[in-house]
Write a protein that holds these residues in place. Structure first.
Motif, PDB file in Angstrom:
ATOM      1  N   GLY A   1      -7.788  -1.800 -10.945  1.00  0.00           N
ATOM      2  CA  GLY A   1      -8.320  -0.619 -11.614  1.00  0.00           C
ATOM      3  C   GLY A   1      -7.929   0.694 -10.969  1.00  0.00           C
ATOM      4  O   GLY A   1      -8.349   1.745 -11.419  1.00  0.00           O
ATOM      5  N   SER A   2      -7.112   0.646  -9.910  1.00  0.00           N
ATOM      6  CA  SER A   2      -6.777   1.906  -9.229  1.00  0.00           C
ATOM      7  C   SER A   2      -5.512   2.553  -9.790  1.00  0.00           C
ATOM      8  O   SER A   2      -5.023   3.542  -9.267  1.00  0.00           O
ATOM      9  CB  SER A   2      -6.653   1.682  -7.721  1.00  0.00           C
TER      10      SER A   2
ATOM     11  N   LEU B   1      -5.660   4.173   2.039  1.00  0.00           N
ATOM     12  CA  LEU B   1      -4.644   3.219   1.588  1.00  0.00           C
ATOM     13  C   LEU B   1      -3.317   3.883   1.226  1.00  0.00           C
ATOM     14  O   LEU B   1      -2.264   3.262   1.294  1.00  0.00           O
ATOM     15  CB  LEU B   1      -5.156   2.425   0.368  1.00  0.00           C
TER      16      LEU B   1
ATOM     17  N   LEU C   1     -10.902   6.709  -0.099  1.00  0.00           N
ATOM     18  CA  LEU C   1     -10.256   5.418  -0.256  1.00  0.00           C
ATOM     19  C   LEU C   1      -8.745   5.624  -0.406  1.00  0.00           C
ATOM     20  O   LEU C   1      -7.937   4.896   0.159  1.00  0.00           O
ATOM     21  CB  LEU C   1     -10.842   4.728  -1.493  1.00  0.00           C
ATOM     22  N   ARG C   2      -8.394   6.642  -1.180  1.00  0.00           N
ATOM     23  CA  ARG C   2      -6.968   6.931  -1.315  1.00  0.00           C
ATOM     24  C   ARG C   2      -6.379   7.377   0.025  1.00  0.00           C
ATOM     25  O   ARG C   2      -5.279   6.971   0.397  1.00  0.00           O
ATOM     26  CB  ARG C   2      -6.720   7.987  -2.394  1.00  0.00           C
ATOM     27  N   ASP C   3      -7.120   8.196   0.753  1.00  0.00           N
ATOM     28  CA  ASP C   3      -6.625   8.631   2.061  1.00  0.00           C
ATOM     29  C   ASP C   3      -6.370   7.436   2.982  1.00  0.00           C
ATOM     30  O   ASP C   3      -5.467   7.457   3.808  1.00  0.00           O
ATOM     31  CB  ASP C   3      -7.631   9.564   2.741  1.00  0.00           C
TER      32      ASP C   3
ATOM     33  N   LEU D   1       0.838  -1.196   0.000  1.00  0.00           N
ATOM     34  CA  LEU D   1       0.000   0.000   0.000  1.00  0.00           C
ATOM     35  C   LEU D   1       0.875   1.248   0.000  1.00  0.00           C
ATOM     36  O   LEU D   1       2.070   1.180   0.305  1.00  0.00           O
ATOM     37  CB  LEU D   1      -0.916   0.012   1.235  1.00  0.00           C
TER      38      LEU D   1
ATOM     39  N   VAL E   1      -5.275  10.149 -11.546  1.00  0.00           N
ATOM     40  CA  VAL E   1      -6.647   9.680 -11.314  1.00  0.00           C
ATOM     41  C   VAL E   1      -7.570  10.700 -10.649  1.00  0.00           C
ATOM     42  O   VAL E   1      -8.593  11.057 -11.211  1.00  0.00           O
ATOM     43  CB  VAL E   1      -6.685   8.334 -10.542  1.00  0.00           C
ATOM     44  N   LEU E   2      -7.225  11.152  -9.430  1.00  0.00           N
ATOM     45  CA  LEU E   2      -8.107  12.106  -8.752  1.00  0.00           C
ATOM     46  C   LEU E   2      -7.545  13.509  -8.863  1.00  0.00           C
ATOM     47  O   LEU E   2      -6.401  13.760  -8.500  1.00  0.00           O
ATOM     48  CB  LEU E   2      -8.237  11.741  -7.273  1.00  0.00           C
TER      49      LEU E   2
ATOM     50  N   THR F   1      -2.470   4.014  -7.808  1.00  0.00           N
ATOM     51  CA  THR F   1      -2.604   5.156  -6.900  1.00  0.00           C
ATOM     52  C   THR F   1      -3.045   4.730  -5.504  1.00  0.00           C
ATOM     53  O   THR F   1      -3.232   5.582  -4.626  1.00  0.00           O
ATOM     54  CB  THR F   1      -3.611   6.196  -7.425  1.00  0.00           C
ATOM     55  N   LEU F   2      -3.254   3.414  -5.304  1.00  0.00           N
ATOM     56  CA  LEU F   2      -3.566   2.929  -3.956  1.00  0.00           C
ATOM     57  C   LEU F   2      -2.466   2.004  -3.466  1.00  0.00           C
ATOM     58  O   LEU F   2      -2.133   1.974  -2.290  1.00  0.00           O
ATOM     59  CB  LEU F   2      -4.906   2.170  -3.950  1.00  0.00           C
TER      60      LEU F   2
ATOM     61  N   PRO G   1      -2.140   7.379   2.173  1.00  0.00           N
ATOM     62  CA  PRO G   1      -2.510   8.623   2.858  1.00  0.00           C
ATOM     63  C   PRO G   1      -1.798   9.871   2.354  1.00  0.00           C
ATOM     64  O   PRO G   1      -2.421  10.916   2.250  1.00  0.00           O
ATOM     65  CB  PRO G   1      -2.138   8.350   4.324  1.00  0.00           C
TER      66      PRO G   1
END
Ligand SMILES: Cc1cc2nc3c(=O)[nH]c(=O)nc-3n(C[C@H](O)[C@H](O)[C@H](O)COP(=O)(O)OP(=O)(O)OC[C@H]3O[C@@H](n4cnc5c(N)ncnc54)[C@H](O)[C@@H]3O)c2cc1C
Ligand SMILES: Cc1cc2nc3c(=O)[nH]c(=O)nc-3n(C[C@H](O)[C@H](O)[C@H](O)COP(=O)(O)OP(=O)(O)OC[C@H]3O[C@@H](n4cnc5c(N)ncnc54)[C@H](O)[C@@H]3O)c2cc1C
Lengths: 478, 415
Positions: A199-200, A447, A443-445, A174, A458-459, A203-204, A449
């Protein structure tokens, strides 16, 4: 501690990975400037090649201590700029983790390291009666880890689903450096983290090992090429076949523009005046295939198909698939630069989006040729332009943007399989709205942080590194 | 007390997503727990909780929002029952090929929250494979949507998948978009009685070699009810293997012939069930296996590698020869029902978990007699290394810990 330069930690990296595990000579770094999306480039400060999950975790922890951003890279075939280190820092390449660790037919499972090529696994499974279903057109080059990260699809997604449907478990590091092992045995006492890490787009987590599901090879195929008088007819036929409850293994479209290039490259002998060709494959038990084929042919004929020709031999089938899968490779013959777009609409809206593509091409003065995973409503318009001509670049980007906005307007999405990367980040808010993006961000925060892994991808975020030229950031034409 | 499982003080019947959001916000401001309820068929699933709170029924959110049948996608309220949903799809000759027990009462939202699946899982996967998008309300009362309505979508994180199997502990699902499939033309089941369970192993191994691909591979063993249609032979069999086939008439005929030949080669005479009514009843029996039968029962679900299915089933039977067992053998999923007085449930669950651990798998309690009040570790087993990060996710979605507190794996959530 303030953000260090990756070059400051080279000795520590070398200690972790050996001298051969670290590249930092500027001359060696050039190839890591970009991926399959060539218009946005940024050079990393160093590239590392871990060979174990533990070493990968050590690299992540080191980077976190020194606040160095990192980007994961498989084979670098991303078409969304997912491998571009826009925030600088390290590129973590998984290409030296390429062992197939286990194949168990009885469990219908293979265990592979992330850097294993999709084709490498296909070859290892040849003759066993089983295969790994996701078959992106880039399969000769791309890695299983990359497929997992982008939730890759391919022509046969129509019947067999995308990568997430074929992943039983993963081992991953992670963003905070924690190692997790999820699956392969179903765990009811857990959140489906595998389901969201797939699919992330790096970024995770960095996926280091994958337990994939194996699918039985079909007993037989019927592969046909159907020649249509117009792209409109072709897309209407595809939509009707789905609506009739037939589930072909694949339904692919190529338009006249791409056919010419493909034929020049691979000499299939497509009719030069064909406006569109559909490649339709039925697979399954031999016994039932001809029956299905008759139904498919009848629907095509209702949509003015000129001819429905079956691949007569295995070689002819292979060549037909080569033409489809390598179609993009032939585009270099007709244009100095190109962008492969990836949009998706509900399948009944396929004819409509195809018409929109034609309109947008004319409006922006950008030639567009088309391939499509048509059965899924997934279009891949290829925008032809000249990278050396600023105006041409600008028009190509504007056309791409309008096209994706049309996909949204049709109830679709801005990517079906290539991912957001940096290319489409500017359209995320249009698609989801701020509120829903905030929820994704949680979710990103949780996995990843510090968001250092896959920084700026992505975001969208106001303090992300600037991206210069993508469909998301370009100026619309009046 | 609505049903003996949840300490609810009152139940709100939500009529809209906004009303769900409002209810959750109100509960949050009073630091009261919220227990989402769909069809109330699986409320025995999850750890016992003593925290009183609001029942939040989704049953009235049961409308059809959109059904573009030609796209093979459909959007419905989370409270729609699977029975109603099935009827709707049937009109277009379509279906959702995920088997859920008690479909007449169970809801789509409940199916997402519990991630239950049955025999057809082998060929068709689980609800996650059909879920394209959803709308939900998080623990702070915020409405959000995730995914979309197209069959393929790689934009952003798939939060819909995150909610599958989260047992209503992250968010309350209000609306769901699913991909559906055409109804196959034909269906048949082929059963063989097995003198010993091990025989199933050689049969399954020979299927891998053959070209026979069933949609379901079911192995029933132990003390099945006397009148169960799953039983075969004179009642002395140690088990019965049922292979389910679906497809075109031609395909199914070919598969059945081939599979029957496989069985005979191994000395087993198969029984064919291919009449629509009889086959329908058998599929139903397989799907409803975990449903309660009025007796005090401990139901355990184990998951192992498929090749370990028989070994795992045997080890559970060793604990209690009177258990009734159904394995989705192609997936390594085993559901075991033990007749069990409430005071023995915790010990039996722990023994079953240990037996499964030795075959390399995991086990969870699906349901136990209400009075046994199993706690989190009895239901879910010991915490795994990934629990820490899952707890972080939980806090992001339900910061006050008011959604189904104490029922799922999380320690957080005692308001
Ligand atoms: C000609 C051509 C045709 C293509 N056709 C298809 C197609 O049919 N279907 C399709 O889906 N895609 C297609 N693609 C896109 C691309 O090949 C896929 O996205 C592929 O899955 C990427 O694999 P890769 O190993 O090259 O990953 P990369 O390009 O190296 O990486 C892709 C993304 O995943 C991340 N990543 C890579 N590996 C890992 C890992 N182990 N852990 C975490 N994150 C990781 C990267 O950071 C990046 O964001 C095509 C590309 C080309 C050039
Ligand atoms: C482990 C397990 C055990 C089962 N045991 C049985 C059994 O003993 N008998 C039987 O017939 N079937 C059983 N089932 C199957 C059950 O019928 C299905 O899973 C069904 O889909 C549940 O739907 P429901 O509407 O009845 O849910 P409910 O029983 O009402 O709720 C089940 C759980 O899901 C949550 N939930 C329900 N709806 C929502 C929503 N919209 N949003 C968020 N959370 C929600 C509830 O809070 C609750 O924790 C079991 C399933 C599982 C997974």
């Amino acid at each position: 501690m303030a953000r260090s330069s990756a070059t400051d930690v080279i000795p520590q990296l070398q200690k972790l990975l050996g001298r051969e595990g670290v590249l930092s000579d500027p001359a060696d770094l050039v190839v890591y400037d970009c991926d399959g999306l060539t218009i946005e480039k940024r050079r990393p400060e160093a590239v590392v090649f871990p060979t174990t999950t533990e070493a990968t975790a050590e690299v992540v922890r080191l980077c976190n201590r020194h606040e160095i951003p990192l980007v994961v890279r498989g084979a670098g075939t991303s078409l969304a700029g997912g491998c571009v280190p826009i925030g600088g820092g390290l590129v973590v390449s998984l290409t030296r983790m390429r062992r197939i660790l286990e194949i168990s037919l009885r469990d219908r499972m293979a265990v592979v390291e992330s850097g294993v090529l999709n084709l490498q696994l296909a070859r290892a499974l040849a003759g066993t009666g089983f295969h790994f279903a996701p078959d992106p057109s880039s399969q000769t080059a791309c890695t299983i880890g990359g497929n997992v990260a982008t939730n890759a699809g391919g022509p046969h997604t129509l019947k067999y689903g995308v990568t997430v449907n074929h992943v039983l478990g993963i081992e991953a590091v992670l963003g905070d450096g924690t190692i997790v092992r999820l699956g392969p045995v179903f765990d009811r006492a857990a959140l489906d983290l595998t389901g969201v890490i797939v699919g992330s787009e790096g970024t995770l987590a960095i996926v280091t090992k994958v337990w994939v599901r194996l699918t039985r090879d079909p007993q037989d195929y019927r592969t046909v090429r159907v020649v249509f008088e117009s792209l409109d007819d072709a897309s209407a036929a595809v939509s009707d076949i789905i609506a009739a409850g037939i589930v072909p293994a694949a339904m692919e479209l190529m338009d006249r523009g791409i056919l010419a290039a493909v034929d020049e490259a691979y000499h299939f002998g497509f009719p030069t005046d064909a406006e569109a060709i559909a490649v339709i494959e039925l697979d399954g038990l031999k016994a039932g295939l001809d029956e299905q084929l008759t139904r498919v042919a009848a629907i095509c004929q209702r949509h003015n198909a000129r001819e429905v020709l079956q691949a007569a031999t295995a070689d002819e089938r292979a060549l037909l698939w080569k033409c489809r899968k390598m179609a993009v490779g032939a585009v270099g013959r007709i244009s100095p630069s190109y962008i492969i777009q990836d949009g998706v609409v509900p399948r009944t809206r396929l004819p409509e989006i195809i018409r929109q593509i034609t309109r947008i091409s004319a409006k922006h003065g950008i030639r567009i040729v088309n391939v499509a995973h048509a059965g899924d409503g997934n279009v891949h318009p290829i925008l032809l332009f000249d990278e050396r001509d600023r105006d041409s670049v600008r028009r190509a980007l504007a056309a791409g943007k309008e096209l994706l906005e049309q996909c949204i307007a049709c109830g679709g999405s801005i990517t079906a399989e290539h991912g957001i990367g940096i290319e489409k980040i500017g359209l995320m808010e249009t698609l989801f709205g701020k509120e829903n993006l905030e929820v994704m961000g949680r979710l990103r925060d949780a996995l990843n942080p510090a968001a250092r892994l896959g920084l700026g991808k992505v975001l969208p975020s106001p303090d992300a590194p600037k991206i210069l030229e993508t469909v998301g950031t370009c100026q619309a034409l009046p | 007390m609505s049903n003996g499982f949840l300490p609810t003080t009152e139940t709100v019947h939500a009529e809209s997503a906004e009303m769900v959001a409002e209810t959750v916000r109100r509960a949050g401001s009073q630091r009261s727990a919220v227990y989402p309820i769909g069809g109330a068929t699986a409320l025995a699933f999850g750890a016992a909780t003593e925290t009183p709170g609001l029942g939040l029924s989704l049953a009235r959110l049961n409308g059809l929002a959109d059904y573009p049948a030609r796209d093979l996608t459909v959007t419905v309220g989370a409270g729609m029952t699977l029975g109603e949903f099935g009827r709707l799809l049937r009109k277009e000759n379509q279906r959702l090929p995920v088997d859920v027990p008690q479909a007449a009462a169970a809801t789509i939202g409940g199916a997402v929250a519990t991630n239950f699946s049955g025999p057809r899982r082998f060929r068709f996967g689980t609800i996650r494979d059909y879920l394209l998008g959803l709308t939900a309300v998080d623990g702070s009362g915020k409405i959000f949507s995730a995914g979309g309505r197209v069959v393929k979508n790689a934009a952003g994180y798939d939060l819909a998948r995150l909610l599958v199997g989260s047992l209503g502990s992250l968010a309350v699902v209000t609306e769901v978009t699913l991909m559906v499939k055409p109804v196959p033309e034909a269906s048949a089941l082929l059963g063989v009685a097995l003198a010993e369970l091990r025989k199933a192993d050689s049969l399954l191994a020979s299927l891998v070699e053959s070209e026979v691909e069933p949609v379901a591979i079911e192995l029933a063993a132990g003390a099945l009810p006397r009148q169960s249609p799953l039983r075969l032979g004179d009642g002395t069999a140690a088990g019965q293997l049922w292979l389910g086939f679906e497809g075109s008439e031609t395909d199914v005929r070919w598969l059945v012939d081939k599979a029957a030949a496989c069985c005979r080669q191994l000395g087993a005479e198969p029984r064919l069930i291919d009449g629509a009514a009889e086959a329908g009843e058998l599929w139903q029996t397989l799907a409803d296996f975990p449903a309660p039968d009025g007796q005090p029962t401990l139901t355990v679900e184990a998951a192992v590698l498929p090749s370990q299915t028989v070994a795992a089933a045997e080890s559970l039977l060793k604990l209690d020869g009177g258990a009734a067992i159904l394995c989705h053998a192609g997936d390594g999923i085993i559901v075991a029902r033990f007749a069990c007085p409430p005071d023995r449930a915790a010990a039996l669950a722990s023994d079953a978990r240990e037996a499964i651990r030795l075959t390399g798998g995991k086990a969870a309690v699906l349901s136990a007699p209400a009075e046994s009040r199993l706690d989190r570790s009895a239901v879910w087993g010991p915490a795994t290394e990934a629990l820490g990060v899952m707890e972080r996710v939980k806090r992001k979605f339900d910061p006050q810990g008011i959604l189904n507190p104490g029922r799922f794996i999380f320690a957080t959530g005692t308001p």
